[in-house]
Structures are given as structure tokens and as C-alpha cells.
Design a protein around this motif. Structure first.
Motif, short mmCIF file in Angstrom:
data_model
loop_
_atom_site.label_atom_id
_atom_site.label_comp_id
_atom_site.label_asym_id
_atom_site.label_seq_id
_atom_site.Cartn_x
_atom_site.Cartn_y
_atom_site.Cartn_z
N SER A 1 0.43 -1.14 -0.17
CA SER A 1 -0.17 0.17 -0.06
C SER A 1 1.13 1.46 -0.36
O SER A 1 1.07 1.40 1.22
CB SER A 1 -0.70 0.12 1.13
OG SER A 1 -1.86 -1.17 1.07
N LYS A 2 0.90 1.75 -0.87
CA LYS A 2 1.66 3.25 -1.27
C LYS A 2 1.36 3.90 -2.18
O LYS A 2 0.59 3.32 -2.76
CB LYS A 2 2.50 3.05 -1.04
CG LYS A 2 4.04 1.99 -2.26
CD LYS A 2 4.75 1.84 -2.65
CE LYS A 2 5.45 0.82 -3.84
NZ LYS A 2 6.76 0.80 -3.94
N ALA A 3 1.11 5.08 -2.46
CA ALA A 3 0.63 5.85 -3.13
C ALA A 3 1.51 7.37 -2.45
O ALA A 3 1.99 7.58 -2.42
CB ALA A 3 -1.12 6.13 -3.15
N LYS A 4 0.67 8.53 -4.17
CA LYS A 4 1.02 9.87 -3.93
C LYS A 4 0.42 10.84 -4.29
O LYS A 4 -0.64 10.78 -4.67
CB LYS A 4 2.15 10.38 -4.86
CG LYS A 4 2.52 11.48 -5.35
CD LYS A 4 3.31 11.69 -6.44
CE LYS A 4 3.11 11.54 -7.41
NZ LYS A 4 3.86 12.35 -8.64
N LEU A 5 -0.28 11.34 -3.02
CA LEU A 5 -1.32 12.80 -3.07
C LEU A 5 -1.04 13.85 -3.71
O LEU A 5 -0.10 14.36 -2.27
CB LEU A 5 -2.00 12.27 -1.84
CG LEU A 5 -3.63 13.43 -1.78
CD1 LEU A 5 -4.72 12.85 -2.41
CD2 LEU A 5 -4.50 13.36 -0.35
N VAL A 6 -1.90 14.60 -5.09
CA VAL A 6 -1.42 15.74 -4.83
C VAL A 6 -2.30 16.41 -4.07
O VAL A 6 -3.94 16.71 -4.64
CB VAL A 6 -1.48 15.76 -6.03
CG1 VAL A 6 -1.08 17.31 -6.80
CG2 VAL A 6 0.16 15.06 -7.24
N LEU A 7 -2.20 17.73 -3.60
CA LEU A 7 -3.36 18.28 -3.14
C LEU A 7 -4.02 19.90 -4.17
O LEU A 7 -3.06 19.79 -4.97
CB LEU A 7 -3.35 18.64 -1.08
CG LEU A 7 -2.49 18.02 -0.69
CD1 LEU A 7 -2.28 18.85 0.83
CD2 LEU A 7 -3.69 17.04 -0.37
N GLY A 8 -5.02 20.53 -3.91
CA GLY A 8 -5.18 21.30 -4.44
C GLY A 8 -4.59 22.17 -5.24
O GLY A 8 -4.18 23.15 -6.13
#
Length: 413
Positions: free
Chosen positions: A150-157
Motif C-alpha cells: 500500500s503506497k501512493a502519492k496524493l497531490v492536493l489542490g
């Protein structure tokens, strides 16, 4: 492979002293040998490597036992979790075959092999290749590749990038007031404090070798497979709910007849639902786009205006070259196996299998020689190491080497 049953942990290297180990099932009745096949306990690995070196006359039965373990374990999926189940299947195989010696062993082996791998088309008349002994399990482990996680990248607004994995448990806050909980490999969006009129978009992206879960602002659940991306608003305020997908994802959409849910794909496909469960597979390196309906009803539309309606257990398959949508009966278990922690192959060619494995293990695949026109069936746990996952292919005479992040597949004709 993967999870080891408690009954196999202790004691280590407790071989049945009065066991003759003359046929394959003799080995499979020994717990230490099963641990050796799983490749998880150094003591057992060293013991059996030393044992077989000192008992070369046992090599044929020893090799058949290793192969049978991989076949039965792989065909049953999570079989290694429960030793009693393995013993039960072993007993069934023995009971169905003649009682004496070499004939029993040979027929049992052929029956098990037939269950696991199926050849189609040009594979007619295909025979299993003989296996050489395991070289050094220790060396193989050193060259192995661990499974994804479980790994990911979140790009915020505002463009802020947040790296995610299953170990992080805390909370983020968007500038519009949206709260984002990070907990055990999952993001959950809470819009109760979002009073902004401006719509902000977030993007969740998984790398090769990663997967992640997401609960959207409307309560819809999304499982994002490896090498995939989902762009979505921090709240749904328009007349519909639209998200943008690349790669593969499984959706469980929260019902809302007044606000239909749309998934937009990069090739112009649009999937429209009211409340349903479905899977979309749209990878760049695949020749087709598949939308598979588990429950409810969806409409799959092209930019040209062409559209199809799906009923449960149907799938829409878009041929990227011909831009034609075909509606087929779907294999639901196979389609969503990735979400359940499995790879399921059913009459798949070798390149299709290796594309899936390459995405999950984040490796490059090279083929040495001509790729055979054969098809294969079987199950692999996603928590297996790469060598464990590839072991079932070796039962079909497919050899491989692992060097860093590169796999070279060599097919023995």
C-alpha cells in the motif's frame, strides 16, 4: 506462498526419522519440507539442500515433490494459509490413484499437473518439462523481488505532494476545509467543514508496485491498482459526480439518483452509473479497455455517441485500434482478483501474465527466444515474492533469471 501457517513455524527441521522419502507424497507429509518449499526458514533451506546432496538417489521424488507443492499451492490460491487443507487435498490425490509405488506417484503427478496448467491452441500436445533441482534457495532469495504494498502519492489542490504508505495514520486538511484521514492504506474524505464555493481537485496516484484505497467525499469507495491514477473533486456540487481515471480501479459507488456518477477515461470513454460496483482496466500497455459490471447497471459511452448498457456479470471491451466496443460475459472472480489479493489467470498468454506481474513487482520483463503461442491458467497470491510467483510458471517449462529489477524469461521448447 506468503503467509505461513502457525503449525509450520515451530519446531524447525523436525524430519520424520522413520520416513523413507521414496515418493513425492512422502516429502509433502513433512512440515520441514513444506517450509523449505515456501523458502521462508533458513534452517529448513540449509537442512534440505544438505540432505538432498547426501541422498542423490532421492532426487527424482524430491524434485517432483517441489513441483507438486507449487502446483497444488498455486492452483488453490491461499492454500498455504491452512496446512490441514493441503493435507486433505494431498489425501484426495493419493486416494484417487493406484496404491503401489512408482505407478501411483507418476499418475498422481500427472493428475495434479493437468489440474493446474491448461494449454490452448498451439499448446495441443504440450508436455511438462523436467525440472532440475533447486539451485540454492538462499541465493535465490537474495536475488528475489518483494511484492508490492500500500503506497501512493496524493497531490492536493495547491500542488502539495504527500507520499503515502500503510504506516502513516494521521490527518490532512485541504485549503477548502476538507479533512482527509490517512489510515492503514486508505484515504477518507470528510467534507462536513468544507464551506468553500471553489471546487478543488486532488489526484491519488499509485506507482508500479503500489495500491491504495480511497473513500470519496460522497462515500463511494475506490480501490486503485498499481500504476494507476484517479483525479477527483474534494466535494461533489454539480449535477453529476465525475472522476478521471488512468490505469485500473474497482468502484463501489454510493447511490444517488439525482447525481449520477461518471468515470472519464483518457481515450474518451465515459462510464455512467447511479449506484453500483464495477471494475475498469485502462492501462496504456494493454490493447483493450475493459469495464466489468459486478452489480447494478452502467452505460459505457464513446465520444462518437456509440454506447452500450451492461447488466451484472457483463463486460464492455473496447479494442483500442478498431475503436469498437464488444459486450461479453464476464469472469467476475478473475477480474477483481487483484482487489482480493490474488492474480487469477484463465487461458491467458504469457505476455498478458507478465504485464500484470511487472506492474505489481515493479520490474522490467525481457523475453529470450520466441514467445510460445500457449495459454495458461492458475492462481498466485499477490503477497508472494517474485520468485514464488514465477515458480508456478516453471512447471510449464518456463525458466527465468532475476537481476535487480529485470526478469529474463527463457522458454524451453
Amino acid at each position: 506462498m506468503g503467509i505461513i501457517p502457525d503449525s509450520l513455524h515451530y519446531p524447525l527441521v523436525t524430519v520424520i526419522m522413520n520416513q523413507n522419502f521414496s515418493i513425492a507424497e512422502d516429502f509433502l507429509l513433512d512440515d520441514s519440507f513444506l517450509r523449505y518449499c515456501m523458502g521462508t526458514h533458513e534452517q529448513d533451506i540449509q537442512h534440505w539442500e544438505k540432505w538432498i546432496a547426501g541422498n542423490p538417489d532421492k532426487r527424482p521424488a524430491f524434485d517432483r515433490a517441489i513441483l507438486l507443492f507449487g502446483i497444488i499451492n498455486g492452483q488453490q490460491g491461499r492454500l498455504d494459509v491452512e496446512v490441514k487443507k493441503f493435507r486433505s487435498l494431498l489425501a484426495e490425490h493419493i486416494a484417487k490413484t493406484p496404491v503401489t509405488g512408482k505407478v501411483r506417484n507418476l499418475r498422481w503427478w500427472r493428475a495434479a499437473a493437468a489440474i493446474f496448467l491448461l494449454g490452448a491452441g498451439a499448446a495441443t500436445g504440450y508436455h511438462f518439462m523436467g525440472k532440475k533441482a533447486r539451485t540454492s534457495a538462499t541465493n535465490a532469495a537474495m536475488a528475489d523481488v518483494m511484492p508490492g504494498m500500500s503506497k501512493a502519492k496524493l497531490v492536493l489542490g495547491d500542488g502539495t505532494v504527500v507520499q503515502l504508505d500503510s504506516s502513516h495514520t494521521n490527518q490532512l486538511k485541504e485549503k477548502d476545509g476538507t479533512l482527509i484521514d490517512k489510515d492503514n492504506g486508505q484515504l477518507v474524505y470528510d467534507v462536513t467543514r468544507n464551506t468553500s464555493e471553489k471546487i478543488m481537485f486532488n489526484t491519488l496516484s499509485t506507482p508500479r508496485g503500489g495500491e491504495y484505497q480511497l473513500v470519496l467525499p460522497d462515500g463511494s469507495k475506490v480501490w486503485l491498482n498499481a500504476a494507476s491514477s484517479l483525479r477527483f473533486p474534494t466535494k461533489f456540487v454539480a449535477s453529476d459526480r465525475t472522476v478521471y481515471l488512468t490505469g485500473e480501479a474497482y468502484f463501489e459507488v454510493a447511490p444517488n439518483a439525482q447525481q449520477p456518477f461518471h468515470v472519464e477515461l483518457s481515450n474518451g470513454l465515459n462510464i455512467t452509473v447511479l449506484g453500483t460496483a464495477f471494475n475498469i482496466m485502462d492501462y496504456d500497455d494493454e490493447s483493450t479497455v475493459k469495464t466489468t459490471l459486478v452489480s447494478g447497471k452502467v452505460k459505457v459511452s464513446q465520444e462518437t455517441g456509440n454506447s452500450v448498457l451492461l447488466a451484472p456479470a457483463q463486460e464492455a471491451v473496447l479494442n483500442k485500434q478498431q475503436q469498437h466496443i464488444a459486450v461479453n460475459e464476464a469472469d467476475i472472480d478473475k477480474t477483481i482478483a487483484w482487489k482480493m489479493g490474488m492474480f487469477e489467470f484463465d487461458d491467458d498468454d504469457l505476455t498478458t501474465i507478465m504485464r500484470q506481474l511487472a506492474r505489481w513487482y515493479d520490474v522490467e520483463v525481457k523475453f529470450a527466444g520466441t514467445i510460445p503461442d500457449k495459454h495458461y491458467s492458475g492462481s498466485i497470491r499477490k503477497q508472494s515474492t517474485l520468485s514464488q510467483a514465477l515458480r508456478i510458471l516453471k512447471t510449464a517449462g518456463i525458466q527465468y533469471t532475476i537481476e535487480g529489477k529485470q526478469i529474463t524469461i527463457e522458454i524451453k521448447q
